[in-house]
Design an enzyme around this catalytic site. Sequence first.
Site, PDB file in Angstrom:
ATOM      1  N   GLU A   4      -2.310   0.504  13.393  1.00  0.00           N
ATOM      2  CA  GLU A   4      -3.479   0.890  12.587  1.00  0.00           C
ATOM      3  C   GLU A   4      -4.786   0.650  13.351  1.00  0.00           C
ATOM      4  OE1 GLU A   4      -3.718  -1.354   8.964  1.00  0.00           O
ATOM      5  OE2 GLU A   4      -5.055   0.125   8.051  1.00  0.00           O
ATOM      6  N   GLU A  64       0.851  -1.184   0.000  1.00  0.00           N
ATOM      7  CA  GLU A  64       0.000   0.000   0.000  1.00  0.00           C
ATOM      8  C   GLU A  64       0.896   1.245   0.000  1.00  0.00           C
ATOM      9  OE1 GLU A  64      -3.456  -0.549   2.294  1.00  0.00           O
ATOM     10  OE2 GLU A  64      -4.355   1.316   1.627  1.00  0.00           O
TER      11      GLU A  64
HETATM   12  C1  BGC Z   1      -5.313   2.764   4.732  1.00  0.00           C
HETATM   13  C2  BGC Z   1      -5.825   3.827   5.613  1.00  0.00           C
HETATM   14  C3  BGC Z   1      -6.683   4.683   4.738  1.00  0.00           C
HETATM   15  C4  BGC Z   1      -7.862   3.822   4.450  1.00  0.00           C
HETATM   16  C5  BGC Z   1      -8.986   4.502   3.774  1.00  0.00           C
HETATM   17  C6  BGC Z   1      -6.455   1.913   4.346  1.00  0.00           C
HETATM   18  O1  BGC Z   1      -6.106   0.838   3.566  1.00  0.00           O
HETATM   19  O2  BGC Z   1      -4.264   2.057   5.287  1.00  0.00           O
HETATM   20  O3  BGC Z   1      -4.998   4.370   6.495  1.00  0.00           O
HETATM   21  O4  BGC Z   1      -6.951   5.955   5.161  1.00  0.00           O
HETATM   22  O5  BGC Z   1      -7.470   2.663   3.761  1.00  0.00           O
HETATM   23  O6  BGC Z   1      -9.979   3.689   3.589  1.00  0.00           O
END
Ligand code: BGC
Length: 884
Positions: free
Chosen positions: A746, A465
Amino acid sequence: MLSVKKITLDYELSLSGVDNFPVIGWEIASDQQSVKQICYQLQVSHDKYFDVILFDSGLINSDASANVNINDILLHPSTRYFVRVRINDNHGEESPWSAVAEFITGMMDTPWSGDFISAENSADKDNSKVTLVRKPFSLNKGSAVASAYLHVSALGLYQFYLNGQKVGDDVLTPGWTSYHHHLLYQTYDLSEQLQRDDNVIGAELAAGWFKGDMGFTRDRNYYGEQTALICQLVIHYQDGTQQIVVTDDSWHGEDSPILFSEIYDGEICDASLEREGWNNTGYDASYWRPVSLIPYDKKVLTAQSACKVKKIAALEPVAIITTAQGDTVIDFGQNLSGWVEFKVSGKLGDKVILRHFETLDAEGNVYLDNLRSAKQRVEYVLKGDAEEVYHPQFTYQGFRYVKVESYPGKILPENFKALVLHSDMAHTGHFNCSNEDLNQLHHNILWGLKGNFVDVPTDCPQRDERLGWTGDAQIFCRTASYLMHTRNFFAKWLRDLRHDQTPEGGVPHVVPDILTGHCANDINLAAGGTHSAAAWADAAVINPWTMYLMYGDTRILENQYQSMKGWVDFMLTHSENLIWRYKLQFGDWVALDAKEGSYFGATPTDLVCTAYFAHSTELFSRAAKALNRTEDFERYSALHQQIVQRFQDEFFTPSGRLAARTQTAHILALYFNLVPEPFRERTVNTLVELLREHDGHLVTGFVGTPYFCHALSQNGREKEAWELLLKEDFPSWLYQVKAGATTIWEHWDGLKPDGTMWSADMNSFNHYAYGAVGEWLYRSVAGIEADVDEPGFKHVIIEPTIGGGLSFVDATYQSIYGEIAVGWKVLDERVTLNVTVPHNTHATIKLSSLGELLSAQDVDFKQQGTSGVANVGSGNYTVEYLRA
Ligand code: BGC
C-alpha cells in the site's frame, strides 16, 4: 487448414444461468498468414449433436468473430442450449463446424415460487453462527428425469448440498453485491445427481457480507438481520411433465457446528457438534425447528452465469519457523487470499487454532498490528476421529504466514495447505524478461490481483476493510485486464456502482456502498461524505471504457451509459466555471510529498479534480460516439474542449509553467493531454527535473503513479521511464521486490529501509494500486496496445519500448481474437523482434530507433528517419534491425 479453435459465450467457455442470449465470439486457427473471415454461420440447438436446429443464421457476410449477437431466438428458462459456428476466409477456405459451446438459462422471467427461509430468528441479529436448513423430497413416479436445474441464492453466504454432496465448486456464494438492488443467484445442473426415489437438499447459511460485521467502523446488519436461503429446483421429466421443489415453510432448520464465521474475524467450528449425514437421506431431523419466511424483494434476484469465486490453487508451506518469541509459524512463501486446509488427529476436544498474517516484524516475530481489528483466526475443535480435515468456509484470510497457536501433535508441512481463492477468470497476460526483479514485480502485480479480486475489487484482503474502493479499482483496471479476463468481473461490479450512485450521479467511495450512513466514527468521512472523489468516482467512466477498449464490448457501455453520464454531469453541476471540487477528496492519496503524518499528497485538489473531469468527459464523449449517440458525442466533446481550455487558463502561466510543481500535476497534465502544445516540452522537462530533484525517484501517490512511466515514454523520455521502473532503492517498485515482497504494498515505505514499518493503522502488504504500472509492461515494454477505433484488439498497435538494459522480453496477451505475442531480443545493437498477430485481426508495427533494417519477411516497413511503420495481417513475423 482453417478451423474454429474456440467458441465463447459472454467471453467464457460455458455459462450456467443466463437471462439473455450471450454474446458469441470465436478464435480462428489457420496455417496461412493474413487470414480474414469473410462469412460465418451460427447454429443453436438443444442437443449437442444438433439433430434439431433451433436457430440457423445462414451464411452471414461479416468479418465479426467477436461480440456477435443473436437476437431473434426465444429462450426458455431452465434449459440447456448448444451453439456452434463455421466460417469461410479470404483464402477461399471453409472451416468445419466448431466444437460446441453450451449454456443453461436461469429463471429468466419465471417468478420464484418459493420464499427466503431462515433458521435464525430476530434474536440472532448480532449472531455470527452458521445454520443449516434441509428438505427431503421424492421424485415424481413414472417418468425418468430429463434435466434438473437448481437456481439458488441467499441472504448471507450459502453452501448447497444434494444427498450429502456439495453442489458445484463455487465458494462464498452468492458473492457480494449491492444486495437491495442486485442479488445474484447461481444455477447448477443436478440432472445426474438426483436419486430415483428419495432425495435431500440442504444448505449451510452464514452471515457473510449480508449481515456480518463489516467496514472499518465495524458495523453489522448492513442489508438485513437474518440469513436466509431461496431456491427453485426445476425438474423436467422425459414425459414432458415438470416438478418444482422450492424453499418454503416445509423446510427445517438447526444450528451448525460452525459456531462463528465472519469475513474479517475467521471461523470457529466445534466438530464434536457435527450432525453427521444431516444433508443426506436417512437422517432423523425430527428434532429440527421449523424455518421462518423472510420477506425480501425477489425482483432483485439476477442470474450469475460465470466468474464466481473458486478454490483456484493450493500452495504447500515453504518453511515452518520458530520465531524469536517462540511462536510456531508456517510460511507459505506467498501473500494470498484464501484458507488454510489442515489435517489433524487427536482426541475429542483437542483444538487447532491458527492466526493468519502478512509479514514478520524486524525481529522476525509475528506481526498482527496491521490487521487492525480483524482477527483472521480459525479455531477447530476436534471430534476425535482418526484423521480430520478442515478448512473454513464462510470467511477468508489475507496472509502469507500462519501462527499455529494450538495443534495436537507435531506440526508437519504435509498437513497444511493454503487454498488460494479468487474470482474465476482466465489468465490472459504473460510477461517474462531478462531482468528477474522485473519478473518478480510482474508476479507481485498478478498476486495483488488474485488476492483482491475476491468477487469485488477490494483495496486489501487482510485488515478490517476489504472494500470495493473505487479509486483502487479504477487505477488498476487496465493492468488487471491485461493479466486476466476481467470483463465479467467488472461488469458485475459496475452494475453495483450504478445502483449505488446518488440520484444526482455522485459515485460512492466504495462499491458496494456500505459507508453511507455508517461512518460517524471516521473523522474524514463523517465530515466529508462518502461519495464523489476525483479519481475514485471516475471508475464510473474509466472502467466501462477500459472494458470497451480491451474487449470491444459495446454492451457494457450501453448498460453503464446513464451511470457514466450521471458522473460527468455531477462534476459539471459541482464545478464553478468548469473547475470543480467537492467535499472530501483523496487527491494524490498517500503520495510521499504529503505533509508529515498526512495521507494527502501535495498536488492541489482542484487540479486533480479538473484533470479527471476533462479525462472522464473525453472518454464519455468517445463512448457516446461508439454507441452512435451523436448528440451526446457533440455535446460532451465540446464540453471536453472547454474543460481543457479552462484547465490551461487556470493552471498554466502564460509562459508555460504549470502552477503546481509536483510530479503528479505534470503527469496528469501530460497523460490526459491537458498541456498546451507549445508548452509540452517545458512540461516534460520539468517532470524530468522533478524526478532528478528526488534522485530519480517518484514521490507520487495513487493518482500520479499509474501514469508516470507513460507520461515519460509517450513524450520521448523512454530512457527516464525505464530508469524509474528499474530504480532499486527506496522509494520504488523494485525496492519492494528487493525487500522480499510477493505482492504490491500500500505504501512505498510500508517497510522502511531501517526495518521499521509505516504506521499499523494503514499498512497493507497486499494492495494492488501501485501495481498499475503493470500496464506499462504490456502497453509499452512489450508494446501491445489497443486501438480506440478498432477496439478489442481487432487492430493491434505493436510498438515495443526497447531499453532498460534488458536483453530480451517475451510477452503474450490472450485477446478475444487469440494470442498476441511480442518478443524482443537485443544483442549489442541488433534487435530481433518476433510478433504474432491473431487471425481476423491486423496490426501496425511501429519501430522507434530504427537504424538499418536487416530482415523483415512479409513485413513492408516504411522508414522515415529513425522510425519504421508497417501494416500486417494475421500471422507470425520476425524482424531484425540495427538500432539507430
Ligand atoms: C484504502 C485505499 C482507499 C483509501 C481511500 C484506504 O483505507 O485502503 O486503498 O482508496 O482508503 O481513502
